[in-house]
Design a protein around this motif. Structure first.
Motif, short mmCIF file in Angstrom:
data_model
loop_
_atom_site.label_atom_id
_atom_site.label_comp_id
_atom_site.label_asym_id
_atom_site.label_seq_id
_atom_site.Cartn_x
_atom_site.Cartn_y
_atom_site.Cartn_z
N GLN A 190 -0.84 -8.40 -0.71
CA GLN A 190 0.41 -7.82 -0.23
C GLN A 190 1.56 -8.07 -1.20
O GLN A 190 2.44 -7.24 -1.37
CB GLN A 190 0.75 -8.43 1.14
N LEU A 245 1.60 -5.49 -3.94
CA LEU A 245 2.04 -4.19 -3.44
C LEU A 245 3.56 -4.15 -3.27
O LEU A 245 4.22 -3.18 -3.64
CB LEU A 245 1.34 -3.89 -2.11
N ARG A 277 -5.29 5.47 -5.26
CA ARG A 277 -4.31 5.62 -4.20
C ARG A 277 -2.92 5.19 -4.63
O ARG A 277 -1.97 5.31 -3.86
CB ARG A 277 -4.74 4.81 -2.97
N GLU A 337 -7.50 -1.88 -7.07
CA GLU A 337 -6.73 -2.21 -5.87
C GLU A 337 -5.66 -3.21 -6.23
O GLU A 337 -5.79 -3.98 -7.20
CB GLU A 337 -7.65 -2.80 -4.79
N GLU A 379 0.06 0.23 3.54
CA GLU A 379 -0.93 1.02 2.82
C GLU A 379 -1.00 2.43 3.39
O GLU A 379 -1.16 3.41 2.65
CB GLU A 379 -2.31 0.35 2.87
N TRP A 417 1.90 4.50 2.17
CA TRP A 417 2.16 4.41 0.73
C TRP A 417 2.41 5.78 0.09
O TRP A 417 3.10 5.88 -0.92
CB TRP A 417 0.98 3.72 0.04
#
Length: 488
Positions: free
Chosen positions: A126, A129, A90, A122, A235, A238
């Motif tokens: 946070q 990200l 992703r 992943e 998310e 994103w």
């Protein structure tokens, strides 16, 4: 070196040849067998692991597989993501991002290395990200994709609006409803997934697809694009932070409004778009003006134009009246000319009568002089003068004879100067074969081919022996020289 002789018992020390010993339970393994055993042991012991670390040396191979290294402050481990799993990630892995990788450990016998085969990756919380988002934002900003001078003004009244969003969400309904309230416009929807696997690629292809439409094609090309989706977590949004979406919006030849999330949500697509809307409904309000307001404004402009025209006409009438008052009255303006006309009209009959009387007197005076006898006398005198001035032929004949003699004299001189006249006296005129008179021997030698003109015709000739005589008498010789050769 000690060698075993026949009959000697083997010792426990090193031997030259490898031999199986009685009771030995450790047979020699090949390298492949040992690598296979290690591979099975590692995969059985670590068939499912989760590793947290920082990505380093990320590389995507042309085959689609991805290779990287996970490291912390004390150790590192190589990792590989096969093509199928890489397509389902992703986010795009980048160096410096802390992630949690899930997979299994295995070995690579070709290099005697162990590595982790990653099935899922992943971001590690946070913070990771946001770090990835900030790193990508700085990279794209350095390329100038977010510069304000690249922003284009939105069209005031777009004929066609293209919308890139989910066909089943509330975004498209809100946009259509708002456009219907403000100013109904032709809308073309390009349905895409706005989150999840493959959403970024669909959005990028939709933006580029709208830009690739021909202006005169069967599908009208939009004058404005709206890229939007509803609110959600970072998310969920994103896909609109992916590099391919940002680049597609920045490179779009059509102005773009970004309406992603709610007012507090911000994505990289908002920075690349020509205008950011806090909500999809606000994007529709930015796209078109209010039709009722436009109609009211047009009516106000029409009323204002009518008032201005009426005022201009009134002012023009006032200026005309003011200028007209400065002119004298029409009767006084032409009074002098009318009086003069009346005076001339009274004098004209009297003047005409006097003119007729004078003309009659002149006619009577001239009629007395027009008698036939006087005309006959005048005609006779004219005939006498004509006879006196008749031309005699003798002077003309003398002038003609004199001119003829001069012409004969000039003709005789011309005959003597004719270029063919000397030919009758034995001379020859030498010319080049192509034309042109030659007067020097050097010119004849250079020409080679000649034409000799005699009085009775022309003969072609060629210069031989370089122009020298065919035979020359030796100096001091008593014998007569032979006759000169004929050139013809």
């Amino acid at each position: 070196m000690n060698e075993l002789l026949p009959g000697d018992a083997p010792s426990d020390g090193p031997r030259l040849l490898a031999e199986e010993q009685p009771g030995d339970n450790a047979p020699a393994l090949s390298v492949s067998e040992l690598s296979g055993a290690l591979k099975r042991s590692v995969e059985e012991a670590f068939g499912h692991v989760r590793v947290r670390g920082e990505i380093s040396g990320f590389k995507r191979h042309s085959s689609g597989h991805c290779y990287l290294t996970l490291k912390d402050d004390r150790a590192c481990i190589d990792g590989v993501i096969w093509k199928g799993q890489a397509a389902m990630m992703r986010f795009r892995p980048e160096d410096g991002i802390e992630v949690i990788a899930t997979g299994k450990l295995t070995t690579y016998p070709g290099r005697s290395k162990y590595q982790i085969v990653i099935d899922r990756m992943e971001l590690a919380g946070q913070g990771a990200l946001m770090a990835l988002l900030d790193q990508r934002r700085r990279m794209l900003a350095a390329e100038g994709l977010f510069n304000e001078d690249r922003k284009r003004p939105l069209p005031f009244m777009p004929r066609v609006i293209g919308v890139v969003t989910s066909p089943t969400g509330a975004v498209i309904r809100d946009i259509l409803h708002r456009l219907e309230d403000r100013c109904p416009t032709h809308v073309i929807l390009w349905p895409v997934a706005v989150q999840g696997e493959g959403a970024a690629g669909q959005v990028a292809r939709a933006v580029r697809g709208f830009g690739a439409l021909a202006e005169d094609g069967p599908v009208p090309r939009p004058d404005l694009l709206i890229v939007g989706r509803g609110g959600g977590s970072i998310e969920d949004l994103w896909a609109f932070n992916e590099e391919e979406v940002v680049r597609a919006i920045a490179e779009s030849p059509i102005p773009v409004i970004s309406a992603v999330g709610h007012e507090t949500d911000t994505t990289l697509a908002d920075f690349a778009a020509d205008r950011r809307a806090p909500t999809p409904t606000a994007a529709a309000e930015m796209a078109v003006p209010v039709r009722a307001d436009l109609a009211h404004h047009v009516r106000e402009l029409g009323a204002r134009a009518e008032r201005l025209a009426r005022r201009y006409r009134e002012r023009a009438g006032e200026r005309f009246d003011a200028v007209a008052d400065r002119f004298p009255a029409l009767n006084s303006l032409f009074a002098g000319q009318q009086q003069r006309l009346d005076d001339i009209a009274e004098r004209l009959p009297r003047a005409l009568g006097q003119r007729i009387a004078h003309a009659r007197g002149d006619l009577a005076h001239a009629a007395g002089a027009l008698r036939i006898s006087l005309l006959d006398q005048k005609l006779a005198r004219s005939k006498e003068r004509l006879a006196a001035v008749r031309l005699r032929p003798e002077p003309i004949i003398a002038r003609i004879a004199e001119g003829r003699g001069k012409v004969d004299q000039l003709w005789r001189i011309a005959e003597q100067l004719h270029p063919d006249k000397p030919l009758q006296r034995g001379y020859v005129r030498v010319e080049k074969r192509g034309g042109g008179v030659l007067t020097e021997a050097a010119e004849a030698k250079a020409a080679g081919l000649l034409t000799l003109h005699f009085a009775d015709g022309a003969v072609d000739a060629r210069v031989e022996n370089g122009g020298k005589p065919a035979y020359a008498k030796p100096k001091g010789s008593e014998e007569p020289a032979p006759r000169q050769q004929d050139l013809f």
